[in-house]
Motif scaffolding. Sequence first.
Motif, PDB file in Angstrom:
ATOM      1  N   PHE A 137       1.063  -1.046   0.364  1.00  0.00           N
ATOM      2  CA  PHE A 137      -0.169  -0.013  -0.137  1.00  0.00           C
ATOM      3  C   PHE A 137       0.562   0.985  -0.009  1.00  0.00           C
ATOM      4  N   LEU A 138       0.579   2.344  -0.748  1.00  0.00           N
ATOM      5  CA  LEU A 138       0.908   3.865  -1.125  1.00  0.00           C
ATOM      6  C   LEU A 138       0.051   4.725   0.421  1.00  0.00           C
ATOM      7  N   VAL A 139       0.875   4.902   1.224  1.00  0.00           N
ATOM      8  CA  VAL A 139      -0.473   5.842   2.019  1.00  0.00           C
ATOM      9  C   VAL A 139      -0.125   7.366   1.781  1.00  0.00           C
ATOM     10  N   ALA A 140      -1.341   7.743   1.775  1.00  0.00           N
ATOM     11  CA  ALA A 140      -0.793   9.328   2.244  1.00  0.00           C
ATOM     12  C   ALA A 140      -1.842   9.928   2.589  1.00  0.00           C
ATOM     13  N   ARG A 141      -1.311  11.083   4.055  1.00  0.00           N
ATOM     14  CA  ARG A 141      -2.662  12.030   4.496  1.00  0.00           C
ATOM     15  C   ARG A 141      -2.498  12.677   4.628  1.00  0.00           C
ATOM     16  N   THR A 142      -2.469  13.118   3.715  1.00  0.00           N
ATOM     17  CA  THR A 142      -2.351  14.837   3.052  1.00  0.00           C
ATOM     18  C   THR A 142      -2.885  15.224   1.797  1.00  0.00           C
ATOM     19  N   GLY A 143      -3.642  16.420   1.354  1.00  0.00           N
ATOM     20  CA  GLY A 143      -4.232  16.385   0.426  1.00  0.00           C
ATOM     21  C   GLY A 143      -3.303  16.428  -0.807  1.00  0.00           C
ATOM     22  N   GLU A 144      -1.982  16.936  -0.500  1.00  0.00           N
ATOM     23  CA  GLU A 144      -1.031  17.481  -1.185  1.00  0.00           C
ATOM     24  C   GLU A 144      -0.509  16.438  -1.716  1.00  0.00           C
ATOM     25  N   HIS A 145      -0.518  15.191  -1.039  1.00  0.00           N
ATOM     26  CA  HIS A 145       0.446  13.625  -1.515  1.00  0.00           C
ATOM     27  C   HIS A 145      -0.561  13.083  -1.641  1.00  0.00           C
ATOM     28  N   LYS A 146      -2.319  12.856  -1.281  1.00  0.00           N
ATOM     29  CA  LYS A 146      -3.030  13.017  -2.129  1.00  0.00           C
ATOM     30  C   LYS A 146      -3.467  13.044  -3.691  1.00  0.00           C
ATOM     31  N   ALA A 147      -3.105  13.910  -3.902  1.00  0.00           N
ATOM     32  CA  ALA A 147      -2.964  14.458  -5.437  1.00  0.00           C
ATOM     33  C   ALA A 147      -1.807  13.959  -5.737  1.00  0.00           C
ATOM     34  N   TYR A 148      -0.787  13.602  -5.311  1.00  0.00           N
ATOM     35  CA  TYR A 148       0.670  13.528  -5.577  1.00  0.00           C
ATOM     36  C   TYR A 148       0.381  11.607  -6.245  1.00  0.00           C
ATOM     37  N   LEU A 149      -0.190  10.933  -5.007  1.00  0.00           N
ATOM     38  CA  LEU A 149      -0.835   9.667  -5.188  1.00  0.00           C
ATOM     39  C   LEU A 149      -1.112   9.313  -6.354  1.00  0.00           C
ATOM     40  N   GLU A 150      -2.272  10.560  -6.749  1.00  0.00           N
ATOM     41  CA  GLU A 150      -3.161  10.219  -7.569  1.00  0.00           C
ATOM     42  C   GLU A 150      -2.523  10.583  -8.976  1.00  0.00           C
ATOM     43  N   ALA A 151      -2.394  11.734  -9.340  1.00  0.00           N
ATOM     44  CA  ALA A 151      -0.953  11.678 -10.403  1.00  0.00           C
ATOM     45  C   ALA A 151       0.256  10.262 -10.596  1.00  0.00           C
ATOM     46  N   GLU A 152       0.697  10.541  -9.911  1.00  0.00           N
ATOM     47  CA  GLU A 152       1.562   8.653  -9.740  1.00  0.00           C
ATOM     48  C   GLU A 152       0.897   7.602  -9.651  1.00  0.00           C
ATOM     49  N   ALA A 153      -0.517   7.405  -9.546  1.00  0.00           N
ATOM     50  CA  ALA A 153      -0.881   6.355 -10.490  1.00  0.00           C
ATOM     51  C   ALA A 153      -1.411   6.342 -12.115  1.00  0.00           C
ATOM     52  N   ARG A 154      -1.899   7.447 -12.234  1.00  0.00           N
ATOM     53  CA  ARG A 154      -2.123   7.599 -13.979  1.00  0.00           C
ATOM     54  C   ARG A 154      -0.746   7.450 -14.608  1.00  0.00           C
ATOM     55  N   GLN A 155       0.232   7.608 -13.984  1.00  0.00           N
ATOM     56  CA  GLN A 155       1.534   7.473 -14.684  1.00  0.00           C
ATOM     57  C   GLN A 155       2.111   6.282 -14.750  1.00  0.00           C
ATOM     58  N   SER A 156       1.939   5.602 -13.621  1.00  0.00           N
ATOM     59  CA  SER A 156       2.738   3.814 -13.717  1.00  0.00           C
ATOM     60  C   SER A 156       1.516   3.420 -13.740  1.00  0.00           C
TER      61      SER A 156
END
Length: 415
Positions: free
Chosen positions: A92-111
């Motif tokens: 699991f990659l977990v984000a607890r801030t809005g900034e890191h949530k947006a980052y993970l969403e972008a990273e998921a799309r890219q990956s």
Amino acid sequence: MQTGIVDADVVVIGAGALGLSTALHASLLGRSVVVVERDQAGSQASGRAAGLFKSVQADALRTELARRSIDRAIRFADWAVVQLDVVRSGSFLVARTGEHKAYLEAEARQSRSFGADVREADDTDLAGRLSYYRGRGAQFALWCPEDIYIEEPASLVRAYVAACRLRGVELLEAEAVTGITLAAGRVAGVQTANRTITTAVAVDAAGAWSRQLAELTGGAVAVAPVRHQLLITAPTAEVDPAAPISRVVDAAVYLRPARGGLMVGGFEAAPLPVDPRAEPASFSTDDVPLDLEVLRKLAGQVAAEVPLAATAPVAEHRGGLFTMSPDGRFVVGPLPDVPGLWVASGCNGSGFSSSLAIGEALARWICASANRLNIDHLSPARFGPMTEERLIADGIWQYAHYYDPALPSGHSATS
Ligand SMILES: Cc1cc2nc3c(=O)[nH]c(=O)nc-3n(C[C@H](O)[C@H](O)[C@H](O)COP(=O)(O)OP(=O)(O)OC[C@H]3O[C@@H](n4cnc5c(N)ncnc54)[C@H](O)[C@@H]3O)c2cc1C
């Protein structure tokens, strides 16, 4: 003076994961290979790794290397003819801030565009799968089913050594390389206190010592060694040994089951740079000062979700050196101006897991194999002259941003 080995097609300097993988793959391509190791195989960074493999990476090439390495680790017995146990846990990659949530969403799309299997997960998934993690409803998570780990890093080293021996690779341990001889400007041999091995190809896979090895020829490798540490708690019923890896990206902390307890590691903002060139010749990873307080602070950042990370008794505390490059990418390829000298370094904290694909790609490059993954972008030649201060500052930035190197609000180390 020892006798015996006098020449080889390829001499690999350093028996860590990167050197052993390169040696194994060169031998699979029919080359005679000698590996020279000043200590014991896997005794430095490789034997202390957390053993984590991560399919989500910052660019297409690193994703390809990471995913190919996972595949080759799982199928190790098929191509290397030696058993290797891996734990196909997922992560699991977990984000607890809005900034890191947006980052993970972008990273998921890219990956996903790079082919990785990455799925969105919620609190129920975390609660159901992560026995050691107490979800608090505020996080966003990605589930990465491809991710694996190797329980004990020494088992990959042993598997490489066994596979190398099956292919006739000579491993010389407790024998330091002291010189690289040149003839007409090209590599002609590798020297130790005991012998000179005639060769046209030397591979600098000396980990935190790769800069000083290259400097023997006047070459330069742009890496800054930086301390990294982890701990393993005493066994506890709170940790299901079958639980996946988790990485809390905003805290830069990773966790996984280990020996019945929990492994806790992470990336502090101001890690300790260590330059072996400034240390006595006997300097080894055992001399890197460890500081449990760093891990306690990192664990404290996830104390609400993983209380035992900060409170459970510590069964093992270990550490070693990452070789950080200014752009966070591996440093692999021919050293400019020293024909015949190749480099496998700049692990940036992923050299253990990516060693399977990097060793393969580098060996094919060295052997001019038609069928090779193009890793030209990792060439040591991409860096120009750089001050020591800049090299260390960029390396530290890359270390501190291990999980979010392209965070929109973050600055880029090399910009
Ligand atoms: C605590 C910790 C956790 C980590 N976790 C992970 C992880 O989960 N996943 C991951 O992918 N990576 C991880 N890493 C990083 C990983 O360990 C490294 O990227 C990898 O081991 C580097 O391999 P290497 O072969 O370059 O270096 P090393 O394993 O250090 O090997 C280099 C070898 O060169 C030898 N050498 C040096 N000088 C000479 C000389 N003059 N002559 C002969 N031999 C010489 C050294 O003795 C050494 O054995 C971790 C590292 C640490 C410290």
